[in-house]
Design a protein around this motif. Structure first.
Motif, PDB file in Angstrom:
ATOM      1  N   HIS A   1      -1.507 -67.265 -85.166  1.00 63.05           N
ATOM      2  CA  HIS A   1      -2.152 -67.046 -83.868  1.00 63.05           C
ATOM      3  C   HIS A   1      -2.729 -65.636 -83.778  1.00 63.05           C
TER       4      HIS A   1
ATOM      5  N   ALA B   1       1.314 -69.687 -80.903  1.00 61.15           N
ATOM      6  CA  ALA B   1       0.890 -68.921 -79.731  1.00 61.15           C
ATOM      7  C   ALA B   1       2.053 -68.694 -78.774  1.00 61.15           C
TER       8      ALA B   1
ATOM      9  N   LYS C   1       2.989 -57.144 -67.627  1.00 61.28           N
ATOM     10  CA  LYS C   1       1.940 -57.451 -66.642  1.00 61.28           C
ATOM     11  C   LYS C   1       1.866 -58.963 -66.418  1.00 61.28           C
ATOM     12  N   ALA C   2       2.021 -59.725 -67.512  1.00 66.87           N
ATOM     13  CA  ALA C   2       1.979 -61.189 -67.395  1.00 66.87           C
ATOM     14  C   ALA C   2       3.163 -61.688 -66.572  1.00 66.87           C
TER      15      ALA C   2
ATOM     16  N   ARG D   1       5.734 -63.387 -78.801  1.00 65.86           N
ATOM     17  CA  ARG D   1       6.546 -62.255 -78.321  1.00 65.86           C
ATOM     18  C   ARG D   1       7.915 -62.221 -78.992  1.00 65.86           C
TER      19      ARG D   1
ATOM     20  N   ALA E   1       4.742 -60.036 -64.258  1.00 59.61           N
ATOM     21  CA  ALA E   1       4.521 -59.661 -62.855  1.00 59.61           C
ATOM     22  C   ALA E   1       3.434 -60.519 -62.216  1.00 59.61           C
TER      23      ALA E   1
ATOM     24  N   THR F   1      -6.496 -54.621 -69.403  1.00 61.91           N
ATOM     25  CA  THR F   1      -5.911 -55.698 -70.203  1.00 61.91           C
ATOM     26  C   THR F   1      -6.705 -55.895 -71.497  1.00 61.91           C
TER      27      THR F   1
ATOM     28  N   LEU G   1       1.473 -55.659 -71.905  1.00 63.14           N
ATOM     29  CA  LEU G   1       0.814 -56.899 -71.467  1.00 63.14           C
ATOM     30  C   LEU G   1       1.834 -57.960 -71.073  1.00 63.14           C
TER      31      LEU G   1
ATOM     32  N   SER H   1      -6.417 -64.484 -82.686  1.00 67.61           N
ATOM     33  CA  SER H   1      -6.475 -63.767 -81.422  1.00 67.61           C
ATOM     34  C   SER H   1      -7.153 -62.405 -81.597  1.00 67.61           C
TER      35      SER H   1
ATOM     36  N   LYS I   1      -5.542 -55.239 -75.432  1.00 69.87           N
ATOM     37  CA  LYS I   1      -5.707 -56.286 -76.456  1.00 69.87           C
ATOM     38  C   LYS I   1      -6.443 -55.710 -77.674  1.00 69.87           C
TER      39      LYS I   1
ATOM     40  N   VAL J   1       3.576 -75.785 -72.126  1.00 69.18           N
ATOM     41  CA  VAL J   1       2.336 -75.162 -72.583  1.00 69.18           C
ATOM     42  C   VAL J   1       1.876 -75.855 -73.862  1.00 69.18           C
ATOM     43  N   LYS J   2       0.603 -76.291 -73.868  1.00 70.33           N
ATOM     44  CA  LYS J   2       0.109 -77.092 -74.997  1.00 70.33           C
ATOM     45  C   LYS J   2      -0.335 -76.239 -76.179  1.00 70.33           C
ATOM     46  N   GLY J   3      -0.575 -74.939 -75.915  1.00 71.38           N
ATOM     47  CA  GLY J   3      -1.018 -74.052 -76.990  1.00 71.38           C
ATOM     48  C   GLY J   3      -0.090 -74.172 -78.181  1.00 71.38           C
TER      49      GLY J   3
END
Lengths: 228, 249
Positions: A180, A113, A92-93, A117, A95, A12, A89, A184, A16, A107-109
């Motif tokens: 973001h 963020a 994978k997230a 996608r 799954a 992972t 990724l 990141s 990234k 989600v507070k992000g």
């Protein structure tokens, strides 16, 4: 790729890192592209001259337009690497949480963020349109590759406000993606202190705002008649 | 106070679960959240029903056993608080409270609200240790540690491994937990011999367990009962990339 490298890239964190490095390449390209676009504010001749110069970079060492093709191949590889790591990724997230929560606090992000996608998908669709419009000229009302400034001005003519609108939406999506994404990428490449975190977030915000303003200035100036 | 609870009930790992509604009455605002559940379980037991299974141990906020997604927040609405330290005074009379287990492929449900967190143990086994001679304790000044490093290592060492970071993460990632362990040991001189192997092995164990990757949204830090800094994930990334380079050399 040797086995050790593959083992790293397939983790992972490795994916990234691929996303961060390809992202940095793409941001550097965006800054150069944006700076070139601003030439239109000097004069249409200056813009055309710049566009022609892009094809002669590296001459006589490189034949005509080779530099541009090398750059395109590098960018294409970066885009593929970026999308590959993001898709891998994301899968994978997905799954990683097979059973969803019945009650989930939003989600507070940041908005940026949360929209990485789908924002990325919008940007890819925009890039495809953008290449067909102002690189190949297929979707451009003029499409004369010898006079790029003419193509640009015809493209964002006041009557074609919907094209300008689409560009505005795409550039704002890109700005959120960078806000973001730049932070990141810095974190992935090892930014590790809390003071540094504030700095990295500030850098990301500045990059996003500069890119947005720089890229929006040209189409908006043409649509509003500042550049004729 | 009187409350309506909607709790995830699931008989076993392979069974299908569902949210079941319960009423609890005369809850004291001084009770902890787990004491409120104890009260419900007493009533269920007296009525001949199966009590709700949930994890708990020290009830002092230091063991990392308690969990629970409370109204969609890991460990409930209070910041830097474990479920056992959460008091009913933070809720209102007449509230409906949703209680669910941690949701992650790496944390399969054992029963009701109990999940199996041994995937964290496997990450620890992969590198969450130092090799040191045992026996009598060495002199305190035998290995000097800079104060700033000691403080940062200690901050990371407060991780209790409860799994709230995974539960809150939109990607089901265990990166904050792994980063806490890597930071804790990697900052201290005793952790240096295994530093490279540690981060590589722990990340492989993390990925193999089925956790997702980190997207730096920061949800984990928001719910962490110990407030592990998000920046520790940057330290993990840096150690990982550095270790990868030195291994390939």
């Amino acid at each position: 790729m040797d086995l050790a490298t593959r083992r790293v890239v397939n983790t992972t964190v490795g994916k990234k890192a691929v996303m961060a490095v390809t992202g940095v390449i793409l941001v550097l390209f965006l800054i150069a592209h944006m700076t070139g676009n601003l030439k239109i504010f000097l004069s249409t001749e200056s813009f055309d001259h710049y566009a022609h110069w892009l094809r002669t970079i590296g001459e006589p060492l490189l034949p005509y337009s080779w530099f541009l093709w090398i750059q395109r191949i590098v960018l294409l590889a970066a885009v593929i690497g970026h999308i590959w790591s993001a898709t891998s990724l994301a899968l994978k997230a997905k799954a990683a949480r097979p059973v969803k929560y019945a009650h989930r606090r939003p989600v507070k992000g940041s908005y940026a963020a949360r929209t990485m996608r789908w924002g990325g998908v919008i940007i890819v669709l925009f890039v495809v349109y953008h290449i067909l419009d102002l690189t190949t000229g297929h979707l451009n009302p003029v499409g004369d590759s010898s006079r790029p400034a003419g193509n640009l001005i015809a493209d964002f003519a006041p009557g074609r406000w919907y094209v300008t609108l689409f560009y505005v939406v795409a550039v704002l999506t890109l700005a959120f993606h960078l806000r973001h994404g730049v932070f990141s990428a810095l974190r992935t490449l090892g930014q590790q202190t809390q003071t540094g975190e504030r700095r990295a977030k500030a850098v990301a915000l500045v990059v996003a705002v500069v890119i947005a303003v720089g890229f929006l200035a040209v189409p908006l100036s043409i649509t509003t008649g500042l550049i004729k | 106070m009187n409350l309506t609870l909607r709790i995830w009930r699931q008989h076993g790992p392979e069974e299908k679960g569902r949210m079941v509604k319960y009423r609890v009455e005369d809850v004291s605002p001084d009770m902890s959240f787990l004491e409120m559940l104890d009260m419900l379980n007493e009533e269920l037991t007296l009525a001949g029903d199966e009590p709700v299974a949930f994890d708990h141990d020290c009830r002092e906020g230091i063991c990392g056993m308690c969990s629970l997604m409370i109204n969609g927040s890991a460990h409930g609405p209070e910041r830097a608080t474990t479920t056992c330290q959460l008091h009913m005074r933070h809720f209102n009379d007449g509230d409906t409270i949703d209680i669910e287990p941690w949701r992650a492929r790496a944390f399969p449900v054992v029963k009701d609200l109990v999940v199996d967190r041994s995937s964290f143990d496997r990450i620890i086994q992969a590198g969450g240790y130092i090799s040191a001679p045992t026996g009598s304790a060495p002199d305190a000044h035998a290995t000097p540690v800079p104060k700033a490093d000691a403080d940062a290592a200690f901050e990371a060492a407060t991780c209790i491994g409860c799994g709230a970071c995974v539960a809150a993460c939109p990607n089901g990632s265990g990166m904050l937990f792994t980063a806490a362990k890597v930071t804790h040991l990697g900052l201290l001189p005793q952790g240096q011999p295994e530093r490279d192997e540690r981060v590589l092995n722990m990340i492989h164990a993390h990925d193999d367990a089925g956790f997702g990757g980190c997207t730096n949204t920061g949800e984990c830090h928001e719910v962490c009962p110990k407030g592990i800094p998000l920046a520790s994930i940057g330290r993990l990334n840096r150690d990982f990339l550095k270790a990868s380079r030195s291994i390939s050399r």
